[in-house]
Design an enzyme around this catalytic site. Sequence first.
Site, PDB file in Angstrom:
ATOM      1  N   HIS A  30      28.480  -3.960 -31.413  1.00  0.00           N
ATOM      2  CA  HIS A  30      28.069  -5.321 -31.067  1.00  0.00           C
ATOM      3  C   HIS A  30      29.015  -5.888 -30.013  1.00  0.00           C
ATOM      4  O   HIS A  30      29.998  -6.563 -30.337  1.00  0.00           O
ATOM      5  CB  HIS A  30      28.101  -6.213 -32.311  1.00  0.00           C
ATOM      6  CG  HIS A  30      27.200  -5.759 -33.412  1.00  0.00           C
ATOM      7  ND1 HIS A  30      27.496  -4.675 -34.207  1.00  0.00           N
ATOM      8  CD2 HIS A  30      26.021  -6.250 -33.859  1.00  0.00           C
ATOM      9  CE1 HIS A  30      26.531  -4.517 -35.103  1.00  0.00           C
ATOM     10  NE2 HIS A  30      25.624  -5.461 -34.906  1.00  0.00           N
ATOM     11  N   HIS A  70      30.818  -8.098 -37.424  1.00  0.00           N
ATOM     12  CA  HIS A  70      30.203  -7.240 -36.419  1.00  0.00           C
ATOM     13  C   HIS A  70      30.978  -7.278 -35.102  1.00  0.00           C
ATOM     14  O   HIS A  70      30.799  -6.408 -34.253  1.00  0.00           O
ATOM     15  CB  HIS A  70      28.748  -7.656 -36.174  1.00  0.00           C
ATOM     16  CG  HIS A  70      28.577  -9.092 -35.799  1.00  0.00           C
ATOM     17  ND1 HIS A  70      28.608 -10.110 -36.731  1.00  0.00           N
ATOM     18  CD2 HIS A  70      28.388  -9.689 -34.601  1.00  0.00           C
ATOM     19  CE1 HIS A  70      28.432 -11.265 -36.119  1.00  0.00           C
ATOM     20  NE2 HIS A  70      28.309 -11.045 -34.829  1.00  0.00           N
ATOM     21  N   HIS A 260      23.890  -8.642 -28.324  1.00  0.00           N
ATOM     22  CA  HIS A 260      24.448  -8.877 -29.649  1.00  0.00           C
ATOM     23  C   HIS A 260      24.684  -7.573 -30.393  1.00  0.00           C
ATOM     24  O   HIS A 260      25.765  -7.373 -30.967  1.00  0.00           O
ATOM     25  CB  HIS A 260      23.516  -9.774 -30.461  1.00  0.00           C
ATOM     26  CG  HIS A 260      24.032 -10.106 -31.839  1.00  0.00           C
ATOM     27  ND1 HIS A 260      24.021  -9.207 -32.886  1.00  0.00           N
ATOM     28  CD2 HIS A 260      24.577 -11.239 -32.340  1.00  0.00           C
ATOM     29  CE1 HIS A 260      24.537  -9.773 -33.957  1.00  0.00           C
ATOM     30  NE2 HIS A 260      24.882 -11.010 -33.660  1.00  0.00           N
ATOM     31  N   ARG A 352      31.547 -14.436 -76.666  1.00  0.00           N
ATOM     32  CA  ARG A 352      31.970 -15.455 -75.708  1.00  0.00           C
ATOM     33  C   ARG A 352      33.049 -16.350 -76.324  1.00  0.00           C
ATOM     34  O   ARG A 352      33.974 -16.797 -75.624  1.00  0.00           O
ATOM     35  CB  ARG A 352      30.786 -16.292 -75.230  1.00  0.00           C
ATOM     36  CG  ARG A 352      30.126 -17.135 -76.300  1.00  0.00           C
ATOM     37  CD  ARG A 352      29.244 -18.212 -75.704  1.00  0.00           C
ATOM     38  NE  ARG A 352      28.521 -18.945 -76.740  1.00  0.00           N
ATOM     39  CZ  ARG A 352      28.051 -20.159 -76.602  1.00  0.00           C
ATOM     40  NH1 ARG A 352      28.213 -20.800 -75.471  1.00  0.00           N
ATOM     41  NH2 ARG A 352      27.403 -20.755 -77.586  1.00  0.00           N
ATOM     42  N   GLU A 408      27.450 -20.023 -57.699  1.00  0.00           N
ATOM     43  CA  GLU A 408      27.872 -18.713 -58.193  1.00  0.00           C
ATOM     44  C   GLU A 408      28.321 -17.783 -57.073  1.00  0.00           C
ATOM     45  O   GLU A 408      29.351 -17.104 -57.199  1.00  0.00           O
ATOM     46  CB  GLU A 408      26.732 -18.055 -58.989  1.00  0.00           C
ATOM     47  CG  GLU A 408      26.389 -18.756 -60.282  1.00  0.00           C
ATOM     48  CD  GLU A 408      25.368 -19.872 -60.123  1.00  0.00           C
ATOM     49  OE1 GLU A 408      24.931 -20.432 -61.141  1.00  0.00           O
ATOM     50  OE2 GLU A 408      25.005 -20.183 -58.955  1.00  0.00           O
ATOM     51  N   HIS A 470      16.246 -17.212 -68.351  1.00  0.00           N
ATOM     52  CA  HIS A 470      17.655 -17.183 -68.723  1.00  0.00           C
ATOM     53  C   HIS A 470      18.021 -15.961 -69.570  1.00  0.00           C
ATOM     54  O   HIS A 470      19.163 -15.858 -70.024  1.00  0.00           O
ATOM     55  CB  HIS A 470      18.027 -18.465 -69.481  1.00  0.00           C
ATOM     56  CG  HIS A 470      18.214 -19.659 -68.612  1.00  0.00           C
ATOM     57  ND1 HIS A 470      17.267 -20.089 -67.705  1.00  0.00           N
ATOM     58  CD2 HIS A 470      19.257 -20.516 -68.479  1.00  0.00           C
ATOM     59  CE1 HIS A 470      17.703 -21.159 -67.075  1.00  0.00           C
ATOM     60  NE2 HIS A 470      18.912 -21.435 -67.523  1.00  0.00           N
TER      61      HIS A 470
END
Length: 665
Positions: A30, A70, A260, A352, A408, A470
């Site tokens: 690139h 890149h 690119h 848990r 997350e 879930h």
Amino acid sequence: MPSSTDLDLQAVNVIKGLIMDAVGKANSGHPGGAMSSADLGYILFSEFLDVDPDDTTWFNRDRFVLSAGHESMLLYALLLFQGILTMEDITRFRQFGSKTPGHPENFLTPGVEATTGPLGQGFAMSVGMAVAEAMLRARLGSDITDHYTFVLASDGDIQTPVCLGAAALAGHFELSRLIVCYDNNKVQLAGPTSRCDRTDHKKVFEGLGWRVIEIDGHDHGQIRAALTQAKTDAGKPTLIIGHTTIAKGSCSMENNCDSHGSPFSPEEIAKTKACLGLPADKPFYLPADVVERFRARHATVRAKRLDWQKALQKRLDTDAAFEDLWRQARRTPANRTFDWPEFEPGASVATRKAWGSALGALIDQLPLLVGGSADLDPSNQTAKFRDITGIFGPDNRAGRNLCFGVREFPMGALLNGIALHGGLVPFGATFLVFSDYERNALRMSALQRLPVLHVFTHDSFYVGEDGPTHQPIEHASSLRLIPNMLVMRPADARETCLAVQTALTQQSRPTCLLLTRQGLPVLDAARFPGLAEGVAKGGYVLADAPGGVPDGILLAAGSEVSLALAAAALLPEYKLRVVSMPCMELFDEQPKEYRDAVLPPAVTRRFAVEAGRPDLWCKYVGSLDNVHGISRFGASAPAKLLAEKYGFTPEHLAGLVRQAFAGKE
């Protein structure tokens, strides 16, 4: 004699020549973005970045992350100028076994801080590095930790949600030593960015709590001024938007999206070298005067490192508390030892909750443990840790809990950045089903060989009424497919603590810890003596047949281990061995003698059970017919009812085992 300004311009042109030559020789790479970023990269590395080529692992060095991975040839050219890489390394760009792979890799190339392939993650990892710097400065003192984290990002990076999520956290945390140079060349692989984006990034980042400076990214004076301003503490991270031209300086490829991701033609390279004043007959041209100009600050940085080492030694000699903390920050993970809470045999304890107890026990034993939950603190059992250790933020740099919010993927990337920085032990937590959101950060944990602890609770259909959205089905198996990843699904509270211990003593691989919402019976160590050592080996004989000579084997992990024990009690016609398999990866690494001792080849009656995809268990039992799992999405109903509907009862499992073993008579 050329002026310093002339030498700077020539140096940038030489870098562009190296980029074109290396990409052209490899016939892959690139060049365009690397050329548009060359001015920013050159000024940053030659005049601002405090990195000593004599010691690329100096603890207080500035960190530089090429988020636009890149553009790797730009970084490799700069490392060549520093004297860290050789010209042979440059000529072997993208070749097998070289130090110059297609995207930078932290474990392969000195001077590379992070593996930055997928766009946006380098940016997000840099936020984790800046968090680590701020946390350690509060603990060790500014004489030991006071460096900056610099980032070079592209249009593609800034477009990614993981980048924007991490940027929100950086602004909220007021990470004033984080400086991002954004090469805004307005072209990406598929074409101009205007086809897919009209975002006013200045307004967006200012809204996220950043200081934003806009400049001409090819004007060296403006670059210097912006970097100087960025190093003044405004209580905010800084985004420098450098407006640039892709493939700047090329003969005919400027503003062309083809630059690119494709090498220039030999004709284009020759014509561009003529435009840049480079000799067309000297590939990989590197004149001594530009290198000398680039290295003018090396003596200053080297002296800074030596002064730092003296300051460190003085602190070690005079401050016992500092010495203890420093030793912990530098301790090899394998040398860590822990004391764990006790649990009453037979009591019902969700794994848990056992994790929560283990985490509480670690607060004092591992003072450099930091982390948090993605907005699931009570569910992930991290609330006590948060309340005792404090929340990290601009008013509490000593806080150990990170409030990630519903982010997350950024959470996973930040944890990777903290681990890459060094000195802290990071963990993060969410529901197992949401590991999909975090997936690529998990993969990058493994790829970069980072000992991050990723905690996932609510690990099966026993989530119950929350329903199929879930209830993880494929997730445990999916995580087990990631190379260099430990996936640990403990059977009870004791196994959970031992799994945490295994995770925290890893040197170069992450761990996914999968934990139940529902209570499980605590195994009696007196009745099951193999438990203590067995977890570290990934699989072990939990309950054996009389005389230790089985004619059948039941294998299970997690919540299904107690189910297997109960089913075995309903099968008196067989001499059964029950094997707990908390970690397939560790078990598969054991010597053949050990594996054969646990799973004797002569014992062909085998059956496995796990509340998830059954496929991977076939390597132990030979056939899907001998695995009871789940290959469908769940349903919204009480967990006990689902267990009956899906056949996860002792009676049903015993019937399946009896049926499977009948075919082996």
